[in-house]
Design a protein around this motif. Structure first.
Motif, PDB file in Angstrom:
ATOM      1  N   THR A 167       0.819  -1.209   0.000  1.00  0.00           N
ATOM      2  CA  THR A 167       0.000   0.000   0.000  1.00  0.00           C
ATOM      3  C   THR A 167       0.857   1.265   0.000  1.00  0.00           C
ATOM      4  O   THR A 167       0.582   2.232  -0.720  1.00  0.00           O
ATOM      5  CB  THR A 167      -0.930   0.016   1.232  1.00  0.00           C
ATOM      6  N   LEU A 168       1.926   1.265   0.792  1.00  0.00           N
ATOM      7  CA  LEU A 168       2.745   2.465   0.943  1.00  0.00           C
ATOM      8  C   LEU A 168       3.789   2.630  -0.158  1.00  0.00           C
ATOM      9  O   LEU A 168       4.023   3.753  -0.632  1.00  0.00           O
ATOM     10  CB  LEU A 168       3.438   2.442   2.313  1.00  0.00           C
ATOM     11  N   TRP A 169       4.409   1.549  -0.554  1.00  0.00           N
ATOM     12  CA  TRP A 169       5.537   1.668  -1.486  1.00  0.00           C
ATOM     13  C   TRP A 169       5.418   0.796  -2.738  1.00  0.00           C
ATOM     14  O   TRP A 169       6.335   0.769  -3.552  1.00  0.00           O
ATOM     15  CB  TRP A 169       6.837   1.306  -0.757  1.00  0.00           C
ATOM     16  N   GLY A 170       4.308   0.096  -2.890  1.00  0.00           N
ATOM     17  CA  GLY A 170       4.166  -0.782  -4.048  1.00  0.00           C
ATOM     18  C   GLY A 170       4.088  -0.012  -5.357  1.00  0.00           C
ATOM     19  O   GLY A 170       3.266   0.897  -5.491  1.00  0.00           O
ATOM     20  N   ARG A 171       4.922  -0.360  -6.301  1.00  0.00           N
ATOM     21  CA  ARG A 171       4.941   0.312  -7.600  1.00  0.00           C
ATOM     22  C   ARG A 171       4.849  -0.676  -8.772  1.00  0.00           C
ATOM     23  O   ARG A 171       4.261  -0.356  -9.796  1.00  0.00           O
ATOM     24  CB  ARG A 171       6.235   1.141  -7.746  1.00  0.00           C
ATOM     25  N   HIS A 172       5.452  -1.826  -8.618  1.00  0.00           N
ATOM     26  CA  HIS A 172       5.530  -2.779  -9.727  1.00  0.00           C
ATOM     27  C   HIS A 172       4.466  -3.863  -9.555  1.00  0.00           C
ATOM     28  O   HIS A 172       4.486  -4.625  -8.590  1.00  0.00           O
ATOM     29  CB  HIS A 172       6.924  -3.410  -9.791  1.00  0.00           C
TER      30      HIS A 172
END
Length: 275
Positions: A167-172
């Motif tokens: 949720t906070l740092w997911g990008r891929h």
């Protein structure tokens, strides 16, 4: 403001419901015996019914036959009749019962769906019932209590770690056509969270670390695979949740999908391969 209050209530409901689930599962595993057998039977049958409701949106399913034989397997294992032939014979008889019904349908209505009915009915027993039956057998083993506790604790640690980091740092994106919110960052943190939980359990319980680290690795990977497996079923059935029995969590299958593959693999490793 109203939206915030609604979200706060949903979060509170989900948290309270989740806490009760954790207490119930950990209590059942700790006590073991008939209590764990009864809990597993109830959870397994409700989950199986939800699975059949999903499958019935695409297939012809003999839900009654599946539920009967699912209950037979779970109750037999819960009563201590854990021999493999009980499970195998029950699966075979379930398939034969489905084919018998389809033969009658073909004879009197000239229409039958034997292949999809047999496959769908057995799929529920294999995907849902067998893992829960393995949990009962595993609990009665020499180190079954700590192994089973580790499966659930590591799975929950995996879920929480994957959710927070994703949720906070997911990008891929991991599998955006199946579960759009899952990311590789969340997946890796889930594996790490499960592994760390296994390490913590080994330290606190002064237990040899290798078996629990294996459990942690299995739950970190297979737990997330179990969640994705259920997601693809819901995608094909075009539903958000498998049920509404657990406030804030959806169905029983929604809540425990992550442990199904893990229970199967942990059972295989420690009850079959390890011995």
């Amino acid at each position: 403001m109203a939206g915030l209050n609604k979200k706060s209530k949903e979060l509170l409901t989900r948290s309270l419901s989740g806490a009760l689930i954790v207490i119930a599962i950990l209590g059942g595993i700790s006590y073991g015996g008939w209590l764990w057998g009864v809990m597993v039977t109830l959870v397994g049958i409700i989950s199986l019914d939800e699975f059949y409701q999903l499958a019935a949106k695409r297939l012809k399913i003999s839900k009654g036959i599946g539920l009967i034989f699912g209950a037979v397997i779970l109750m037999a294992v819960g009563l201590g009749h854990a021999e493999s032939h009980v499970i195998l014979v029950s699966l075979a008889l379930a398939f034969i019962a489905v084919l018998s019904i389809e033969m009658l349908r073909r004879q009197y209505s000239r229409v039958s769906t034997a292949i999809e009915n047999g496959a769908g009915t057995l799929a529920g027993l294999v995907f849902v019932v067998l893992p829960w039956s393995f949990s009962v057998i595993l609990r009665e083993g020499p180190y079954g209590k700590i192994l089973l506790l580790s499966v659930f604790l590591c799975t929950w640690a995996c879920d929480v770690s994957a959710y927070i980091v994703g949720t906070l740092w997911g990008r891929h994106k991991l599998c955006d056509n199946i579960s759009p919110n899952k990311t590789w960052e969340g997946f890796c943190s889930g594996v790490a969270g499960s592994f760390l939980m296994a390490s913590a359990i080994a330290y606190v319980r002064s237990f040899p670390p290798l078996p629990l680290l294996i459990v942690g690795l299995i739950c970190g990977i297979a737990g997330q695979m179990g969640d994705l497996c259920e997601s693809i079923l819901k995608r094909e059935a075009a539903v958000k949740d498998t049920g509404k029995i657990l406030p804030g969590h959806g169905g029983m299958l929604d809540r425990f999908d992550s442990v199904l593959i893990s229970l199967t693999l942990v059972y295989f490793v420690f009850e079959v391969a390890w011995r």
